[in-house]
Scaffold this motif. Structure first.
Motif, mmCIF file in Angstrom:
data_model
loop_
_atom_site.group_PDB
_atom_site.id
_atom_site.type_symbol
_atom_site.label_atom_id
_atom_site.label_comp_id
_atom_site.label_asym_id
_atom_site.label_seq_id
_atom_site.Cartn_x
_atom_site.Cartn_y
_atom_site.Cartn_z
ATOM 1 N N TYR A 350 -28.467 24.390 -19.852
ATOM 2 C CA TYR A 350 -27.701 23.197 -20.192
ATOM 3 C C TYR A 350 -26.220 23.577 -20.242
ATOM 4 C CZ TYR A 350 -26.190 18.938 -22.514
ATOM 5 O OH TYR A 350 -25.562 17.757 -22.806
ATOM 6 N N CYS A 351 -25.387 22.745 -19.676
ATOM 7 C CA CYS A 351 -23.963 23.047 -19.518
ATOM 8 C C CYS A 351 -23.267 23.200 -20.865
ATOM 9 C CB CYS A 351 -23.302 21.934 -18.704
ATOM 10 S SG CYS A 351 -21.519 22.144 -18.517
ATOM 11 N N LEU A 352 -22.661 24.373 -21.092
ATOM 12 C CA LEU A 352 -21.920 24.608 -22.326
ATOM 13 C C LEU A 352 -20.717 23.678 -22.441
ATOM 14 C CD1 LEU A 352 -21.870 28.491 -22.677
ATOM 15 C CD2 LEU A 352 -22.642 26.890 -24.416
ATOM 16 N N GLY A 353 -20.150 23.310 -21.321
ATOM 17 C CA GLY A 353 -18.972 22.459 -21.330
ATOM 18 C C GLY A 353 -19.289 20.977 -21.293
ATOM 19 N N ALA A 354 -20.551 20.588 -21.541
ATOM 20 C CA ALA A 354 -20.937 19.179 -21.455
ATOM 21 C C ALA A 354 -20.092 18.272 -22.349
ATOM 22 C CB ALA A 354 -22.424 19.019 -21.772
ATOM 23 N N PRO A 355 -19.867 18.618 -23.631
ATOM 24 C CA PRO A 355 -19.031 17.736 -24.461
ATOM 25 C C PRO A 355 -17.617 17.574 -23.916
ATOM 26 C CG PRO A 355 -20.267 19.279 -25.830
ATOM 27 C CD PRO A 355 -20.423 19.733 -24.419
ATOM 28 N N LEU A 356 -17.058 18.663 -23.374
ATOM 29 C CA LEU A 356 -15.716 18.594 -22.807
ATOM 30 C C LEU A 356 -15.713 17.723 -21.556
ATOM 31 C CD1 LEU A 356 -12.766 19.458 -22.729
ATOM 32 C CD2 LEU A 356 -13.477 21.541 -21.521
ATOM 33 N N ALA A 357 -16.709 17.883 -20.696
ATOM 34 C CA ALA A 357 -16.778 17.074 -19.474
ATOM 35 C C ALA A 357 -16.891 15.594 -19.807
ATOM 36 C CB ALA A 357 -17.968 17.522 -18.630
ATOM 37 N N ARG A 358 -17.765 15.261 -20.754
ATOM 38 C CA ARG A 358 -17.914 13.859 -21.146
ATOM 39 C C ARG A 358 -16.591 13.302 -21.677
ATOM 40 N NH1 ARG A 358 -23.504 15.490 -22.864
ATOM 41 N NH2 ARG A 358 -24.940 14.046 -21.824
ATOM 42 N N MET A 359 -15.904 14.091 -22.494
ATOM 43 C CA MET A 359 -14.643 13.636 -23.062
ATOM 44 C C MET A 359 -13.599 13.418 -21.976
ATOM 45 S SD MET A 359 -12.265 15.427 -25.992
ATOM 46 C CE MET A 359 -11.820 16.810 -24.946
#
Length: 408
Positions: A350-359
């Motif tokens: 699962y992408c570690l940067g998922a919250p950043l990408a969504r933001m």
């Protein structure tokens, strides 16, 4: 009959007609069978998995390894040098978890939340530039002026990449993923490799308050990762942190513009935007495939036995449009009740940067819709040009026009 003999004369579906409308092509394949034995454009034989239930089940199953050393048929891929290949996409659980713990310090909720202000400031500045271009010329390319540079600002600041080097890196990665001819891949990989080694050397000589400096300290002071792992992590963070968000911003805006009733709903109710982002990740994801995998033992997928060492491609583009999973899957609906998707991975990948990408995507779209109340395409949709491959589908340019409001 040898394994090599059995891989000859396999279907090669990824021609120009298929890539022009891959979802229709995947629908035909999926209706015929859930799993197909095909050849990639470079001739590599793979098992293509199309059904959402199978993709979801196997994307996190440890019996499918991401380590190319598990390949028994000489998978080619990008043929990356070791200094770019020792990253989280190519490493199985034990080493993966060690590296994931090191890199996760850059994506803690607190650190991502702290990036919200800089992301908004960058989006505002780029929107100002886009508005100025539209005022001066009547239209502007949103890809060049906004969607490509915004993620580069964010991930470049996170890693301490000099501003002048960010766009060239992005262009090299784009060429690597979607080359005009095969020779470009080797050249692009070489440029990326040299750039990252020079970047690590520069940060090592003059550490800063950035994630790359932290990783270098973990390498030099704690010996918790090798030099190849260090450079490979920098490569993965820069590539994944820029490439996907860039294309999701431009492709997401295009999707909204092509669905005016959905666009009007988001404008009227901004609280719908986070849900719209999730639907865009399902509907307009540029990545067509998850990272290739190799069975560590014979496995049965979709009623087909796949031998150990063969290459398995889990097709995200097909899974996200599977009617057995999503009612009316080809309909873009920001109010869809079930928007669960696989765009950001599953399990240990699962992408570690998922919250950043969504933001980033949310702020980018909110800024554009707020600043340009009458934003529209400046050319007919049929004239838009795409960069396509079996791996990815992204806009080359997105000409837009509209009246820009004054900045914040």
């Amino acid at each position: 009959m040898t394994r090599q003999d059995r891989t000859q004369n396999l279907p090669q579906p990824f021609d120009a007609a298929f890539l022009a409308d891959p979802w229709r092509g995947y629908a035909r394949l999926r209706e015929a069978a859930p799993v197909h034995r095909i050849a990639l454009p470079d001739g590599s034989p793979v098992w293509l998995v199309l059904r959402e239930a199978d993709v979801r089940a196997w994307i996190a199953d440890p019996r499918l390894s991401v380590n190319k050393a598990r390949s028994g048929v000489g998978y080619k891929g990008f043929s990356l040098p070791p200094a770019l290949d020792a990253n989280l996409l190519n490493i199985d659980p034990e080493d993966h978890l060690r590296l994931r713990r090191l890199i996760s310090q850059g994506f803690t909720p607190r650190r991502v939340e702290a990036l919200g202000g800089p992301v908004q400031a960058a989006a505002d500045r780029l929107a100002d530039g886009l508005a100025a271009d539209v005022d001066a010329h009547g239209s502007a390319d949103l890809v060049t002026a906004f969607s490509n540079p915004l993620p580069l600002v964010v991930i470049g600041d996170l890693l301490g990449v000099p501003e002048a080097d960010r766009r060239p890196f992005s262009e090299w990665v784009g060429t690597m993923l979607m080359p005009e001819h095969p020779g470009q891949v080797v050249e692009a990989i070489g440029r990326v490799h040299r750039f990252l080694e020079e970047l690590v050397a520069a940060r090592r000589a003059a550490p800063g308050d950035d994630l790359l400096s932290d990783l270098i300290a973990a390498r030099d002071e704690g010996d918790r990762l090798s030099e190849d792992e260090l450079v490979s992590l920098a490569f993965l963070i820069l590539m994944a942190g820029s490439e996907n968000a860039q294309h999701l911003i431009s492709g997401g805006l295009l999707t909204l513009l092509q669905h005016p009733e959905q666009l009007a709903a988001v404008r009227a109710e901004p609280e719908l935007l986070p849900g719209a982002v999730e639907e865009l990740l399902r509907y307009a994801l540029p990545n067509q495939m998850a990272i290739r995998r190799f069975p560590v033992e014979p496995v049965e997928i979709g009623g087909v036995t796949v031998p150990a060492g063969d290459t398995v491609m889990l097709c995200l583009a097909s899974a996200h449009r599977d009617p057995e999973r999503y009612p009316e899957p080809d309909r873009f609906d920001i109010r869809r009740a079930d928007k669960a998707h696989l765009a950001l991975g599953q399990g240990i990948h699962y992408c570690l940067g998922a919250p950043l990408a969504r933001m980033e995507i949310r702020i980018a779209l909110a800024t554009l819709l707020d600043r340009f109340p009458d934003l529209e395409l400046a050319v007919p949709a049929g004239e838009l040009q795409w960069r396509t491959s079996f791996r990815s589908r992204a806009l080359r340019a997105l000409p837009v026009r509209g009246t820009g409001r004054r900045g914040r």
